[in-house]
Design an enzyme around this catalytic site. Sequence first.
Site, PDB file in Angstrom:
ATOM      1  CB  SER A  78     -13.303  13.171  23.078  1.00 13.82           C
ATOM      2  OG  SER A  78     -12.840  13.099  21.755  1.00 13.82           O
ATOM      3  CE1 TYR A 107     -16.527   9.201  22.225  1.00 13.58           C
ATOM      4  CE2 TYR A 107     -15.265  10.618  20.761  1.00 13.58           C
ATOM      5  CZ  TYR A 107     -15.371   9.887  21.930  1.00 13.58           C
ATOM      6  OH  TYR A 107     -14.314   9.857  22.798  1.00 13.58           O
ATOM      7  CE  LYS A 119     -16.477  10.548  25.700  1.00 14.38           C
ATOM      8  NZ  LYS A 119     -16.242   9.856  26.962  1.00 14.38           N
TER       9      LYS A 119
HETATM   10  N1  UFG Z   1      -7.931   5.543   9.679  1.00 12.76           N
HETATM   11  C1  UFG Z   1      -7.587   4.941   8.495  1.00 12.76           C
HETATM   12  N2  UFG Z   1      -7.616   3.580   8.434  1.00 12.76           N
HETATM   13  C2  UFG Z   1      -7.982   2.801   9.488  1.00 12.76           C
HETATM   14  C3  UFG Z   1      -8.332   3.430  10.694  1.00 12.76           C
HETATM   15  C4  UFG Z   1      -8.303   4.811  10.743  1.00 12.76           C
HETATM   16  O1  UFG Z   1      -7.250   5.604   7.518  1.00 12.76           O
HETATM   17  O2  UFG Z   1      -7.992   1.557   9.356  1.00 12.76           O
HETATM   18  C5  UFG Z   1      -7.846   7.009   9.772  1.00 12.76           C
HETATM   19  C6  UFG Z   1      -9.152   7.673  10.169  1.00 12.76           C
HETATM   20  O3  UFG Z   1      -9.961   7.902   9.051  1.00 12.76           O
HETATM   21  C7  UFG Z   1      -8.644   8.921  10.855  1.00 12.76           C
HETATM   22  C8  UFG Z   1      -7.328   8.504  11.503  1.00 12.76           C
HETATM   23  O4  UFG Z   1      -6.942   7.316  10.810  1.00 12.76           O
HETATM   24  O5  UFG Z   1      -8.379   9.908   9.905  1.00 12.76           O
HETATM   25  C9  UFG Z   1      -7.445   8.174  12.963  1.00 12.76           C
HETATM   26  O6  UFG Z   1      -8.548   7.309  13.140  1.00 12.76           O
HETATM   27  P1  UFG Z   1      -8.847   6.511  14.488  1.00 12.76           P
HETATM   28  O7  UFG Z   1     -10.054   5.681  14.233  1.00 12.76           O
HETATM   29  O8  UFG Z   1      -7.612   5.837  14.952  1.00 12.76           O
HETATM   30  O9  UFG Z   1      -9.141   7.659  15.533  1.00 12.76           O
HETATM   31  P2  UFG Z   1     -10.185   8.870  15.476  1.00 12.76           P
HETATM   32  O10 UFG Z   1      -9.382  10.111  15.274  1.00 12.76           O
HETATM   33  O11 UFG Z   1     -11.309   8.631  14.543  1.00 12.76           O
HETATM   34  O12 UFG Z   1     -10.838   8.790  16.907  1.00 12.76           O
HETATM   35  C10 UFG Z   1     -10.072   8.613  18.082  1.00 12.76           C
HETATM   36  C11 UFG Z   1     -10.941   8.017  19.178  1.00 12.76           C
HETATM   37  C12 UFG Z   1     -12.011   8.995  19.571  1.00 12.76           C
HETATM   38  C13 UFG Z   1     -11.419  10.335  19.860  1.00 12.76           C
HETATM   39  C14 UFG Z   1     -10.587  10.807  18.716  1.00 12.76           C
HETATM   40  C15 UFG Z   1      -9.902  12.104  18.981  1.00 12.76           C
HETATM   41  O13 UFG Z   1     -11.551   6.825  18.728  1.00 12.76           O
HETATM   42  O14 UFG Z   1     -12.662   8.496  20.696  1.00 12.76           O
HETATM   43  O15 UFG Z   1      -9.571   9.846  18.465  1.00 12.76           O
HETATM   44  O16 UFG Z   1      -9.206  12.488  17.817  1.00 12.76           O
HETATM   45  F1  UFG Z   1     -12.379  11.248  20.070  1.00 12.76           F
END
Ligand code: UFG
Length: 323
Positions: free
Chosen positions: A117, A141, A145
């Site tokens: 990741s 997390y 990785k």
């Molecule tokens: N977000 C919101 N509202 C939501 C969900 C998410 O504003 O309801 C925001 C988060 O705060 C973040 C962005 O949208 O800024 C993306 O969030 P995600 O939860 O969709 O994804 P992440 O970037 O946190 O994490 C995902 C995977 C990880 C991986 C990562 C790499 O879950 O395993 O992408 O960027 F490592």
Amino acid sequence: MRIFVTGGAGYIGSICVEELLNAGHEVTVFDNLSKGHRDAVDPRAKFVNGDLADAEGTRQALRAAAPDAVMPFAASSLVPESMVYPSKYFQNNVANGINLLDAMVDCGVKRIVFSSSCALFGAPDRVPMTEELPVKPLSPYGQSKAMFEQMLRWYDQIHGIQYVNLRYFNAAGASQRFGEDHRPETHLIPNVLAVALGKKDQVEIYGTDYMTPDGTCVRDYIHILDLASAHILALQSRQSVSYNLGSGDGYTVKQVVEACRRVTGLPIPAIERPRRPGDPPKLVASSKKIASELGWKPKFPKLTDIVASAWAWHRAHPDGYRE
Ligand code: UFG
């Protein structure tokens, strides 16, 4: 080739399995169904209900499958959850991962394509992010990785296990048959589409005070089918190597919500909330290395195409998988 896929009942695993089978490979799926769904396992694959925490069971399943390569997708993968339960991440992603690596050593399996990741880079000081950036995770997390990648280096040197680390950016979208069904769902695109489906009242936008064009976090969304094609290409690699894997375009959370409004034609109300712990402000991939070394090219780099594929799947499966 014969491929042993852990976590093949999960979101990314299920679609990689489907694409491996479409490409003519034979697949054994090893999954404990703790998060995955039985209905997400392509019926052309052999299914073994097993747990990586069980070292002996893992070894037996691997020996029976006698694969040419292993693809481990079974892992805990939520940044915010890892900020509350770090132990779960080190147990599932590192300790259970050692069971898999040791089973590979015992069974003489010499190749692994690892689901890594971009979270291992933490909050980089520049984007697009190349492979040379320092590894400085901001969450357990991301740390888990990074630790697995570090272990792979030694299993290569000492046991001759050749690895390809694929550092995914934000996997999104669906194939025609398989899609994203996490319970609970924390990811942005499925949460926005849940509002479009009427299953939630509004989208929560976490943090609007980041140093980004509209104050919300920037991410690089990669179509799950493009991610799967990178795994298939990685099987051809004959060297141990790490690749960053994203579409190369960054979108803010607000832009994603807007894209979902365009694709669905629905208003999708949103509300601003405080920052979510562990979120880096901006993650955008440079995928030049995998493009030049393996010839990988995303087929669906446009955010609206990614969202449209997810929307088609969620509309067809409003309650997710049955089983
Ligand atoms: N977000 C919101 N509202 C939501 C969900 C998410 O504003 O309801 C925001 C988060 O705060 C973040 C962005 O949208 O800024 C993306 O969030 P995600 O939860 O969709 O994804 P992440 O970037 O946190 O994490 C995902 C995977 C990880 C991986 C990562 C790499 O879950 O395993 O992408 O960027 F490592």
